[in-house]
Design an enzyme around this catalytic site. Structure first.
Site, PDB file in Angstrom:
ATOM      1  NE  ARG A 164      -3.906  -2.251   0.822  1.00  0.00           N
ATOM      2  CZ  ARG A 164      -3.857  -3.527   0.400  1.00  0.00           C
ATOM      3  NH1 ARG A 164      -2.897  -3.907  -0.444  1.00  0.00           N
ATOM      4  NH2 ARG A 164      -4.749  -4.398   0.798  1.00  0.00           N
ATOM      5  CB  SER A 238      -8.678  -0.964   4.881  1.00  0.00           C
ATOM      6  OG  SER A 238      -9.190  -2.149   4.349  1.00  0.00           O
ATOM      7  CD  GLU A 333      -5.254   1.154   2.725  1.00  0.00           C
ATOM      8  OE1 GLU A 333      -4.852   0.146   3.334  1.00  0.00           O
ATOM      9  OE2 GLU A 333      -6.086   1.116   1.806  1.00  0.00           O
TER      10      GLU A 333
HETATM   11  P1  FAD Z   1      -8.782   9.420  -4.416  1.00  0.00           P
HETATM   12  O1  FAD Z   1      -9.438   9.068  -3.141  1.00  0.00           O
HETATM   13  O2  FAD Z   1      -9.444  10.420  -5.287  1.00  0.00           O
HETATM   14  O3  FAD Z   1      -7.296   9.883  -4.114  1.00  0.00           O
HETATM   15  C1  FAD Z   1      -6.481   9.145  -3.241  1.00  0.00           C
HETATM   16  C2  FAD Z   1      -5.106   9.826  -3.178  1.00  0.00           C
HETATM   17  O4  FAD Z   1      -4.460   9.727  -4.433  1.00  0.00           O
HETATM   18  C3  FAD Z   1      -5.196  11.324  -2.876  1.00  0.00           C
HETATM   19  O5  FAD Z   1      -4.075  11.677  -2.127  1.00  0.00           O
HETATM   20  C4  FAD Z   1      -5.142  11.958  -4.258  1.00  0.00           C
HETATM   21  O6  FAD Z   1      -4.627  13.267  -4.225  1.00  0.00           O
HETATM   22  C5  FAD Z   1      -4.209  11.019  -5.000  1.00  0.00           C
HETATM   23  N1  FAD Z   1      -4.496  10.899  -6.430  1.00  0.00           N
HETATM   24  C6  FAD Z   1      -5.660  10.457  -6.976  1.00  0.00           C
HETATM   25  N2  FAD Z   1      -5.530  10.419  -8.313  1.00  0.00           N
HETATM   26  C7  FAD Z   1      -4.292  10.859  -8.611  1.00  0.00           C
HETATM   27  C8  FAD Z   1      -3.576  11.051  -9.833  1.00  0.00           C
HETATM   28  N3  FAD Z   1      -4.104  10.785 -11.038  1.00  0.00           N
HETATM   29  N4  FAD Z   1      -2.315  11.540  -9.768  1.00  0.00           N
HETATM   30  C9  FAD Z   1      -1.746  11.820  -8.568  1.00  0.00           C
HETATM   31  N5  FAD Z   1      -2.369  11.665  -7.381  1.00  0.00           N
HETATM   32  C10 FAD Z   1      -3.622  11.178  -7.415  1.00  0.00           C
HETATM   33  N6  FAD Z   1      -7.893  -0.027  -1.799  1.00  0.00           N
HETATM   34  C11 FAD Z   1      -7.123  -1.125  -2.043  1.00  0.00           C
HETATM   35  O7  FAD Z   1      -5.902  -0.996  -2.236  1.00  0.00           O
HETATM   36  N7  FAD Z   1      -7.657  -2.376  -2.047  1.00  0.00           N
HETATM   37  C12 FAD Z   1      -8.967  -2.591  -1.849  1.00  0.00           C
HETATM   38  O8  FAD Z   1      -9.402  -3.733  -1.869  1.00  0.00           O
HETATM   39  C13 FAD Z   1      -9.811  -1.470  -1.569  1.00  0.00           C
HETATM   40  N8  FAD Z   1     -11.113  -1.636  -1.315  1.00  0.00           N
HETATM   41  C14 FAD Z   1     -11.896  -0.549  -1.035  1.00  0.00           C
HETATM   42  C15 FAD Z   1     -13.251  -0.759  -0.757  1.00  0.00           C
HETATM   43  C16 FAD Z   1     -14.077   0.324  -0.509  1.00  0.00           C
HETATM   44  C17 FAD Z   1     -15.532   0.085  -0.193  1.00  0.00           C
HETATM   45  C18 FAD Z   1     -13.555   1.633  -0.551  1.00  0.00           C
HETATM   46  C19 FAD Z   1     -14.443   2.818  -0.330  1.00  0.00           C
HETATM   47  C20 FAD Z   1     -12.207   1.846  -0.814  1.00  0.00           C
HETATM   48  C21 FAD Z   1     -11.363   0.749  -1.047  1.00  0.00           C
HETATM   49  N9  FAD Z   1     -10.005   0.913  -1.306  1.00  0.00           N
HETATM   50  C22 FAD Z   1      -9.208  -0.181  -1.580  1.00  0.00           C
HETATM   51  C23 FAD Z   1      -9.399   2.257  -1.309  1.00  0.00           C
HETATM   52  C24 FAD Z   1      -9.526   2.990  -2.675  1.00  0.00           C
HETATM   53  O9  FAD Z   1     -10.540   2.419  -3.459  1.00  0.00           O
HETATM   54  C25 FAD Z   1      -8.222   2.937  -3.481  1.00  0.00           C
HETATM   55  O10 FAD Z   1      -7.164   3.474  -2.735  1.00  0.00           O
HETATM   56  C26 FAD Z   1      -8.335   3.707  -4.806  1.00  0.00           C
HETATM   57  O11 FAD Z   1      -7.175   3.502  -5.577  1.00  0.00           O
HETATM   58  C27 FAD Z   1      -8.546   5.203  -4.621  1.00  0.00           C
HETATM   59  O12 FAD Z   1      -8.844   5.756  -5.875  1.00  0.00           O
HETATM   60  P2  FAD Z   1      -9.520   7.183  -6.026  1.00  0.00           P
HETATM   61  O13 FAD Z   1      -9.500   7.526  -7.484  1.00  0.00           O
HETATM   62  O14 FAD Z   1     -10.832   7.193  -5.369  1.00  0.00           O
HETATM   63  O15 FAD Z   1      -8.485   8.076  -5.242  1.00  0.00           O
HETATM   64  P1  NAP Z   2     -10.039 -11.070   4.782  1.00  0.00           P
HETATM   65  O1  NAP Z   2     -10.077 -11.963   3.581  1.00  0.00           O
HETATM   66  O2  NAP Z   2     -11.080 -11.197   5.831  1.00  0.00           O
HETATM   67  O3  NAP Z   2      -8.603 -11.142   5.461  1.00  0.00           O
HETATM   68  C1  NAP Z   2      -8.277 -10.310   6.590  1.00  0.00           C
HETATM   69  C2  NAP Z   2      -6.858  -9.817   6.444  1.00  0.00           C
HETATM   70  O4  NAP Z   2      -5.998 -10.931   6.410  1.00  0.00           O
HETATM   71  C3  NAP Z   2      -6.685  -9.065   5.151  1.00  0.00           C
HETATM   72  O5  NAP Z   2      -6.422  -7.762   5.510  1.00  0.00           O
HETATM   73  C4  NAP Z   2      -5.539  -9.737   4.417  1.00  0.00           C
HETATM   74  O6  NAP Z   2      -4.416  -8.901   4.246  1.00  0.00           O
HETATM   75  C5  NAP Z   2      -5.089 -10.839   5.327  1.00  0.00           C
HETATM   76  N1  NAP Z   2      -5.072 -12.139   4.592  1.00  0.00           N
HETATM   77  C6  NAP Z   2      -6.126 -12.962   4.345  1.00  0.00           C
HETATM   78  N2  NAP Z   2      -5.694 -14.067   3.706  1.00  0.00           N
HETATM   79  C7  NAP Z   2      -4.366 -13.928   3.538  1.00  0.00           C
HETATM   80  C8  NAP Z   2      -3.351 -14.728   2.937  1.00  0.00           C
HETATM   81  N3  NAP Z   2      -3.641 -15.922   2.385  1.00  0.00           N
HETATM   82  N4  NAP Z   2      -2.078 -14.273   2.928  1.00  0.00           N
HETATM   83  C9  NAP Z   2      -1.778 -13.071   3.478  1.00  0.00           C
HETATM   84  N5  NAP Z   2      -2.689 -12.271   4.058  1.00  0.00           N
HETATM   85  C10 NAP Z   2      -3.960 -12.679   4.089  1.00  0.00           C
HETATM   86  O7  NAP Z   2     -10.011  -9.546   4.291  1.00  0.00           O
HETATM   87  P2  NAP Z   2     -11.159  -8.611   3.756  1.00  0.00           P
HETATM   88  O8  NAP Z   2     -11.286  -7.480   4.683  1.00  0.00           O
HETATM   89  O9  NAP Z   2     -12.366  -9.384   3.370  1.00  0.00           O
HETATM   90  O10 NAP Z   2     -10.483  -8.078   2.430  1.00  0.00           O
HETATM   91  C11 NAP Z   2     -10.228  -8.937   1.365  1.00  0.00           C
HETATM   92  C12 NAP Z   2      -9.139  -8.331   0.482  1.00  0.00           C
HETATM   93  O11 NAP Z   2      -9.582  -7.083  -0.038  1.00  0.00           O
HETATM   94  C13 NAP Z   2      -7.844  -8.064   1.245  1.00  0.00           C
HETATM   95  O12 NAP Z   2      -6.758  -8.321   0.391  1.00  0.00           O
HETATM   96  C14 NAP Z   2      -7.915  -6.600   1.569  1.00  0.00           C
HETATM   97  O13 NAP Z   2      -6.653  -5.968   1.615  1.00  0.00           O
HETATM   98  C15 NAP Z   2      -8.716  -6.054   0.385  1.00  0.00           C
HETATM   99  N6  NAP Z   2      -9.488  -4.866   0.827  1.00  0.00           N
HETATM  100  C16 NAP Z   2      -8.830  -3.692   0.931  1.00  0.00           C
HETATM  101  C17 NAP Z   2      -9.502  -2.555   1.318  1.00  0.00           C
HETATM  102  C18 NAP Z   2      -8.793  -1.229   1.384  1.00  0.00           C
HETATM  103  O14 NAP Z   2      -9.458  -0.221   1.506  1.00  0.00           O
HETATM  104  N7  NAP Z   2      -7.500  -1.195   1.316  1.00  0.00           N
HETATM  105  C19 NAP Z   2     -10.852  -2.616   1.635  1.00  0.00           C
HETATM  106  C20 NAP Z   2     -11.481  -3.849   1.542  1.00  0.00           C
HETATM  107  C21 NAP Z   2     -10.795  -4.978   1.139  1.00  0.00           C
HETATM  108  P3  NAP Z   2      -4.200  -7.854   3.034  1.00  0.00           P
HETATM  109  O15 NAP Z   2      -5.098  -6.712   3.357  1.00  0.00           O
HETATM  110  O16 NAP Z   2      -2.757  -7.519   3.155  1.00  0.00           O
HETATM  111  O17 NAP Z   2      -4.538  -8.525   1.759  1.00  0.00           O
END
Ligand code: FAD
Ligand code: NAP
Length: 337
Positions: A164, A238, A333
């Site tokens: 991340r 998250s 995050e």
């Molecule tokens: P924004 O929120 O608009 O911006 C985020 C940051 O990036 C800000 O600092 C902004 O200034 C910067 N930015 C945006 N676009 C640009 C650009 N083109 N150039 C330079 N800077 C920029 N994230 C995960 O990694 N894994 C997941 O599974 C995941 N699941 C999610 C589930 C839900 C329900 C929600 C709400 C969010 C989740 N996220 C997840 C977080 C989010 O979706 C990601 O981080 C996504 O990439 C953000 O994109 P955005 O366009 O909305 O960014």
């Molecule tokens: P989950 O499957 O319930 O698992 C809980 C946590 O355990 C996750 O955060 C994941 O880490 C870790 N995990 C599970 N299985 C794993 C494996 N085999 N090896 C290593 N790590 C493992 O998680 P969840 O909340 O439903 O999310 C599912 C996936 O979507 C995850 O990868 C999570 O990161 C992603 N997600 C991200 C966001 C976001 O906003 N960043 C929001 C929702 C879901 P990791 O997070 O490192 O994968």
């Protein structure tokens, strides 16, 4: 190009925070981005680049220009027997891009289905889910230097992708606008179903032959069943990263908390932040309209009228209690503004 003044950002962030931008403008290609960068509104303060607003929390009005990225387009740049290269506008919706890959049977992003937001924000935090990260399919990107007003290319090693993390979130924070990203997808997909509940879901769906479409559908089903839909309850996914601790710190924690959820990460251990938060008693907590989701303790939610400051303060209380109970420091995050 004249930016609008005092523009409501309510519809532009998935937390649904009712704040406004002093100036707001969108750009749709490299030329309009460059034109916007020549305005006094851009130059008088570092603009905030906005995508889908799904990874940020506004705690107050934004007293500067908010530049909304709407650079679209998916261009097939050819490839070889193994790979295809797709050159994608940073303003494309990430999930639409994933669906394009699925429709063409290109492999690599199916586990990243239904992540909200734009393509351009993906490299910012090297988005990841279900054992796959953006860096696994990344080839290169184009970015515009905010002050210098020139375009530059970044290859994978120059992005310093981590968990991340990337150079754009750290050393080059607020210095570049990511304008286009080139992805390298497999023509003969390799499947990754070992993570989380994917295999179970595929079984439930009755899938006998793996395809990128089947995996994408499984991921979509799991996510829909577990995660709050921002259209219904404000959230940014998250709120905290999963912390990584040393093997020695992990041993001590495991003795004290045998149930702790962890995964090996090189020589270290990744802890499930959701488990830590839940075990401090926060799951389902609500104060006013700010809360911790009832099913997923890693997700902070706005039930309607919460202020960004209230969500931020709640996150600080969670950080403190996790530190007190486990001696582990969580890191946010979500980007705070
Ligand atoms: P924004 O929120 O608009 O911006 C985020 C940051 O990036 C800000 O600092 C902004 O200034 C910067 N930015 C945006 N676009 C640009 C650009 N083109 N150039 C330079 N800077 C920029 N994230 C995960 O990694 N894994 C997941 O599974 C995941 N699941 C999610 C589930 C839900 C329900 C929600 C709400 C969010 C989740 N996220 C997840 C977080 C989010 O979706 C990601 O981080 C996504 O990439 C953000 O994109 P955005 O366009 O909305 O960014
Ligand atoms: P989950 O499957 O319930 O698992 C809980 C946590 O355990 C996750 O955060 C994941 O880490 C870790 N995990 C599970 N299985 C794993 C494996 N085999 N090896 C290593 N790590 C493992 O998680 P969840 O909340 O439903 O999310 C599912 C996936 O979507 C995850 O990868 C999570 O990161 C992603 N997600 C991200 C966001 C976001 O906003 N960043 C929001 C929702 C879901 P990791 O997070 O490192 O994968």
């Amino acid at each position: 190009m004249k930016p609008e003044e005092n523009y409501s950002l309510r519809g532009y962030n998935t937390f649904g925070m009712d704040v406004s931008a002093r100036y707001f403008a969108k750009f749709t290609n490299e030329d309009t981005l460059d034109a916007l960068a020549r305005t006094k509104e851009w130059q008088e303060s570092n603009p905030l680049i906005l995508g889908g607003g799904s990874n940020l929390l506004f705690t107050k009005d934004v007293d500067k220009l908010v530049a909304y990225n709407q650079i679209k387009g998916i261009e097939n740049r050819g490839g070889d027997d193994e790979y295809v290269y797709l050159h994608v506008g940073a303003g494309e919706v990430w999930h639409d891009f994933v669906m394009y890959c699925i429709a063409n049977n290109y492999g690599g992003v199916e586990n990243l289905s239904l992540i909200p937001g734009s393509v351009g924000a993906g490299p910012m935090q090297n988005i990841g889910a279900y054992g796959v990260e953006l860096k696994d399919v990344f080839h290169e990107l184009e970015a515009y230097h905010i002050e210098g007003r020139y375009f530059v290319k970044f290859r994978a090693h120059e992005c310093h992708f981590g968990y991340r993390e990337s150079v754009f979130k750290n050393k080059f924070r607020n210095q570049f606008v990511i304008s286009r990203v080139t992805f390298k997808l497999r023509k003969q997909p390799k499947f990754n179903t070992t993570y989380g509940a994917i295999e179970k879901e595929l079984e439930k769906m009755g899938v006998h032959e793996l395809t990128v479409k089947a995996i994408s559908d499984a991921v979509i089903n799991i996510r829909r069943s577990k995660l709050p839909d921002p259209a219904k309850i404000g959230n940014a996914g998250s709120f905290f990263k999963n912390p990584v601790v040393s093997a020695s710190q992990f041993e001590i924690l495991k003795l004290k908390f045998p149930e702790i959820v962890s995964y090996p990460s090189g020589d270290d251990y990744k802890l499930a932040a959701g488990w830590l938060i839940e075990n401090c008693g926060w799951k389902g907590f609500r104060e006013g309209d700010a809360g911790v989701h009832k099913d997923q303790a890693l997700v902070l939610v706005n039930y309607g009228g919460a202020k960004g400051k209230e969500i931020f303060d709640l996150s600080t209380r969670i950080l403190s209690s996790v530190h007190e109970k486990f001696g582990v420091d969580l890191e946010r995050e979500v980007n705070i503004y």
